[in-house]
Motif scaffolding. Structure first.
Motif, PDB file in Angstrom:
ATOM      1  N   TYR A   1       0.824  -1.213   0.000  1.00  0.00           N
ATOM      2  CA  TYR A   1       0.000   0.000   0.000  1.00  0.00           C
ATOM      3  C   TYR A   1       0.857   1.261   0.000  1.00  0.00           C
ATOM      4  CZ  TYR A   1      -4.388  -2.506   0.561  1.00  0.00           C
ATOM      5  OH  TYR A   1      -5.480  -3.312   0.334  1.00  0.00           O
ATOM      6  N   ALA A   2       2.009   1.222   0.639  1.00  0.00           N
ATOM      7  CA  ALA A   2       2.899   2.386   0.601  1.00  0.00           C
ATOM      8  C   ALA A   2       3.417   2.618  -0.822  1.00  0.00           C
ATOM      9  CB  ALA A   2       4.063   2.181   1.562  1.00  0.00           C
ATOM     10  N   ALA A   3       3.840   1.536  -1.468  1.00  0.00           N
ATOM     11  CA  ALA A   3       4.326   1.652  -2.846  1.00  0.00           C
ATOM     12  C   ALA A   3       3.197   2.068  -3.780  1.00  0.00           C
ATOM     13  CB  ALA A   3       4.921   0.316  -3.299  1.00  0.00           C
ATOM     14  N   PHE A   4       2.013   1.506  -3.548  1.00  0.00           N
ATOM     15  CA  PHE A   4       0.853   1.845  -4.379  1.00  0.00           C
ATOM     16  C   PHE A   4       0.488   3.318  -4.223  1.00  0.00           C
ATOM     17  CE2 PHE A   4      -3.742   2.018  -5.218  1.00  0.00           C
ATOM     18  CZ  PHE A   4      -3.781   1.442  -6.474  1.00  0.00           C
ATOM     19  N   GLY A   5       0.548   3.818  -2.985  1.00  0.00           N
ATOM     20  CA  GLY A   5       0.241   5.223  -2.739  1.00  0.00           C
ATOM     21  C   GLY A   5       1.194   6.148  -3.465  1.00  0.00           C
ATOM     22  N   ALA A   6       2.485   5.826  -3.436  1.00  0.00           N
ATOM     23  CA  ALA A   6       3.474   6.651  -4.127  1.00  0.00           C
ATOM     24  C   ALA A   6       3.293   6.584  -5.635  1.00  0.00           C
ATOM     25  CB  ALA A   6       4.880   6.191  -3.756  1.00  0.00           C
ATOM     26  N   LEU A   7       2.978   5.411  -6.135  1.00  0.00           N
ATOM     27  CA  LEU A   7       2.816   5.218  -7.579  1.00  0.00           C
ATOM     28  C   LEU A   7       1.658   6.043  -8.126  1.00  0.00           C
ATOM     29  CD1 LEU A   7       3.604   3.606 -10.156  1.00  0.00           C
ATOM     30  CD2 LEU A   7       1.917   1.904  -9.447  1.00  0.00           C
ATOM     31  N   ILE A   8       0.520   5.997  -7.460  1.00  0.00           N
ATOM     32  CA  ILE A   8      -0.665   6.687  -7.957  1.00  0.00           C
ATOM     33  C   ILE A   8      -0.585   8.189  -7.716  1.00  0.00           C
ATOM     34  CG2 ILE A   8      -3.179   6.821  -7.792  1.00  0.00           C
ATOM     35  CD1 ILE A   8      -2.122   4.264  -9.049  1.00  0.00           C
ATOM     36  N   ALA A   9       0.043   8.611  -6.625  1.00  0.00           N
ATOM     37  CA  ALA A   9       0.075  10.041  -6.289  1.00  0.00           C
ATOM     38  C   ALA A   9       1.003  10.836  -7.189  1.00  0.00           C
ATOM     39  CB  ALA A   9       0.483  10.226  -4.829  1.00  0.00           C
ATOM     40  N   MET A  10       1.998  10.196  -7.791  1.00  0.00           N
ATOM     41  CA  MET A  10       2.939  10.941  -8.629  1.00  0.00           C
ATOM     42  C   MET A  10       2.258  11.403  -9.913  1.00  0.00           C
ATOM     43  SD  MET A  10       5.855  12.243  -8.916  1.00  0.00           S
ATOM     44  CE  MET A  10       6.678  11.487  -7.515  1.00  0.00           C
TER      45      MET A  10
ATOM     46  N   VAL B   1       1.840   7.330   3.850  1.00  0.00           N
ATOM     47  CA  VAL B   1       3.296   7.403   3.727  1.00  0.00           C
ATOM     48  C   VAL B   1       3.703   7.487   2.262  1.00  0.00           C
ATOM     49  CG1 VAL B   1       5.437   6.094   4.033  1.00  0.00           C
ATOM     50  CG2 VAL B   1       3.802   6.253   5.912  1.00  0.00           C
ATOM     51  N   GLY B   2       3.122   6.628   1.433  1.00  0.00           N
ATOM     52  CA  GLY B   2       3.437   6.658   0.000  1.00  0.00           C
ATOM     53  C   GLY B   2       3.055   7.973  -0.645  1.00  0.00           C
ATOM     54  N   VAL B   3       1.870   8.488  -0.293  1.00  0.00           N
ATOM     55  CA  VAL B   3       1.412   9.762  -0.858  1.00  0.00           C
ATOM     56  C   VAL B   3       2.340  10.895  -0.430  1.00  0.00           C
ATOM     57  CG1 VAL B   3      -0.434  11.483  -0.770  1.00  0.00           C
ATOM     58  CG2 VAL B   3      -1.004   9.066  -1.052  1.00  0.00           C
ATOM     59  N   GLY B   4       2.688  10.918   0.860  1.00  0.00           N
ATOM     60  CA  GLY B   4       3.557  11.978   1.363  1.00  0.00           C
ATOM     61  C   GLY B   4       4.919  11.983   0.697  1.00  0.00           C
ATOM     62  N   ILE B   5       5.496  10.806   0.525  1.00  0.00           N
ATOM     63  CA  ILE B   5       6.808  10.726  -0.120  1.00  0.00           C
ATOM     64  C   ILE B   5       6.716  11.158  -1.580  1.00  0.00           C
ATOM     65  CG2 ILE B   5       8.567   9.106  -0.920  1.00  0.00           C
ATOM     66  CD1 ILE B   5       8.301   7.653   1.697  1.00  0.00           C
ATOM     67  N   ALA B   6       5.638  10.785  -2.271  1.00  0.00           N
ATOM     68  CA  ALA B   6       5.466  11.204  -3.658  1.00  0.00           C
ATOM     69  C   ALA B   6       5.397  12.729  -3.766  1.00  0.00           C
ATOM     70  CB  ALA B   6       4.202  10.575  -4.245  1.00  0.00           C
ATOM     71  N   LEU B   7       4.702  13.370  -2.834  1.00  0.00           N
ATOM     72  CA  LEU B   7       4.609  14.831  -2.842  1.00  0.00           C
ATOM     73  C   LEU B   7       5.981  15.466  -2.602  1.00  0.00           C
ATOM     74  CD1 LEU B   7       1.288  15.346  -0.826  1.00  0.00           C
ATOM     75  CD2 LEU B   7       1.633  15.650  -3.274  1.00  0.00           C
ATOM     76  N   LEU B   8       6.730  14.923  -1.642  1.00  0.00           N
ATOM     77  CA  LEU B   8       8.049  15.463  -1.346  1.00  0.00           C
ATOM     78  C   LEU B   8       8.997  15.312  -2.537  1.00  0.00           C
ATOM     79  CD1 LEU B   8       8.565  14.235   2.334  1.00  0.00           C
ATOM     80  CD2 LEU B   8       8.120  16.571   1.558  1.00  0.00           C
ATOM     81  N   VAL B   9       8.967  14.149  -3.167  1.00  0.00           N
ATOM     82  CA  VAL B   9       9.831  13.909  -4.323  1.00  0.00           C
ATOM     83  C   VAL B   9       9.457  14.838  -5.468  1.00  0.00           C
ATOM     84  CG1 VAL B   9      10.421  12.222  -6.115  1.00  0.00           C
ATOM     85  CG2 VAL B   9      10.379  11.529  -3.724  1.00  0.00           C
ATOM     86  N   ASN B  10       8.153  15.008  -5.707  1.00  0.00           N
ATOM     87  CA  ASN B  10       7.709  15.874  -6.804  1.00  0.00           C
ATOM     88  C   ASN B  10       8.115  17.319  -6.574  1.00  0.00           C
ATOM     89  OD1 ASN B  10       6.526  16.444  -9.227  1.00  0.00           O
ATOM     90  ND2 ASN B  10       4.471  15.839  -8.652  1.00  0.00           N
ATOM     91  N   ALA B  11       8.126  17.734  -5.311  1.00  0.00           N
ATOM     92  CA  ALA B  11       8.496  19.118  -5.002  1.00  0.00           C
ATOM     93  C   ALA B  11      10.010  19.315  -4.975  1.00  0.00           C
ATOM     94  CB  ALA B  11       7.903  19.521  -3.651  1.00  0.00           C
TER      95      ALA B  11
END
Length: 302
Positions: free
Chosen positions: A40-49, A141-151
């Motif tokens: 779910y963490a990986a899935f969250g990062a994948l979809i949020a990017m 966690v996945g969503v938050g990391i995706a946001l940080l990476v994108n920024a």
């Protein structure tokens, strides 16, 4: 450019996605050993990017809403039927979730919420409330990391693309103007209109990323360039919409030549037109040429 695409058949967004997934998996494994938590963490990062930070934020919030809705429905179904969830309840839950997501204009998250719901009610655990909270945590966690990476990694800046589209429009319109004013051939205006729409869409993306632009990036200036381009297209449409064209005024002819447009050396022969036709055509032509000159000057400043 072709060589670059040959060796790098992917863009920066793909790299950001891979980095976000890697970091999400590495982080979640520090405090969770369950394979579903990692998933779910990986899935969250994948979809949020997404392309821009604003889009990523919207994708992330949408995901969390979907996870929360599916978790609540699954938890309620387990409370009602602690043993095995009836088949009709699984179908009913999916139906209600899809209707709920569509009513909230979140139809693209319906599938995720249904997956979470079916996972909760069809494969119940000893402590479903705890596991549901963990699922929400892992996705966050996945969503938050995706946001940080994108920024953090080169935030999206499409200023060059906007200027490139404006340059294409500036190159296209003089040719169309020659066709209608000099040769009395009606040009296809659809390419110019489509370019204008693309510029407008790119400006919307630029505005959504305004917090990440450098100080010298002036959104107001780009928006002003768009207004000038819009005026050019509108004035060309007005000329093309005339029942009969008027005679070309000497002043406008001189401006057209100074801008590199080709006119017959002997001049354009007098047309069978009224004085009103001549006044109207030259009025719209003057507005178009003025906007073109001003836009060219602004673009040279970029």
């Amino acid at each position: 450019m072709k060589a670059r695409q040959k060796f790098f058949p992917f863009g920066l967004r793909v790299v950001k996605t891979a980095v976000a997934v890697t970091l999400s998996v590495a982080l979640i494994r520090q405090f969770a050993t369950d394979s579903l938590s990692v998933f779910y963490a990986a899935f969250g990062a994948l979809i949020a990017m997404d392309t821009t930070f604003s889009k990523s934020l919207m994708q992330g919030l949408t995901q969390l809403v979907g996870v929360l809705a599916g978790t609540v429905f699954g938890y309620v179904s387990v409370l009602l039927f602690p043993g095995a969830t009836p088949a009709w309840l699984a179908g009913l839950g999916v139906l209600l979730l899809i209707v709920l997501c569509n009513s909230m204009k979140l139809s693209f998250t319906a599938s995720l919420s249904c997956i979470i719901f079916l996972s909760a009610c069809l494969t119940p655990t000893d402590d479903i409330l705890r596991d549901s909270l963990f699922r929400l945590r892992d996705t966050s966690v996945g969503v938050g990391i995706a946001l940080l990476v994108n920024a953090a990694i080169r935030p999206y800046n499409n200023k060059k693309r906007i200027l490139s589209l404006l340059a294409q429009l500036c190159k296209l319109l003089p040719k169309d103007l020659e066709k209608i004013v000099v040769h009395e051939q009606f040009p296809d205006q659809q390419p110019a209109v489509e370019l204008l729409r693309r510029i407008d869409r790119e400006l919307s993306l630029y505005h959504s990323q305004r917090f990440f632009h450098r100080k010298q990036d002036d959104e107001a200036l780009l928006r002003g360039c768009y207004r000038l381009a819009e005026r050019m297209v509108q004035e060309l449409e007005a000329i093309c919409g005339m029942d009969s064209l008027g005679d070309l005024a000497m002043e406008n002819a001189a401006v057209m030549q100074s801008l590199g447009m080709e006119l017959p050396e002997a001049g354009i022969p007098p047309r069978k037109c009224t004085r009103h036709d001549t006044i109207v055509m030259n009025y719209h032509l003057e507005k178009l040429l003025s906007a073109y000159q001003y836009l060219s000057e602004l673009m040279q400043m970029q």
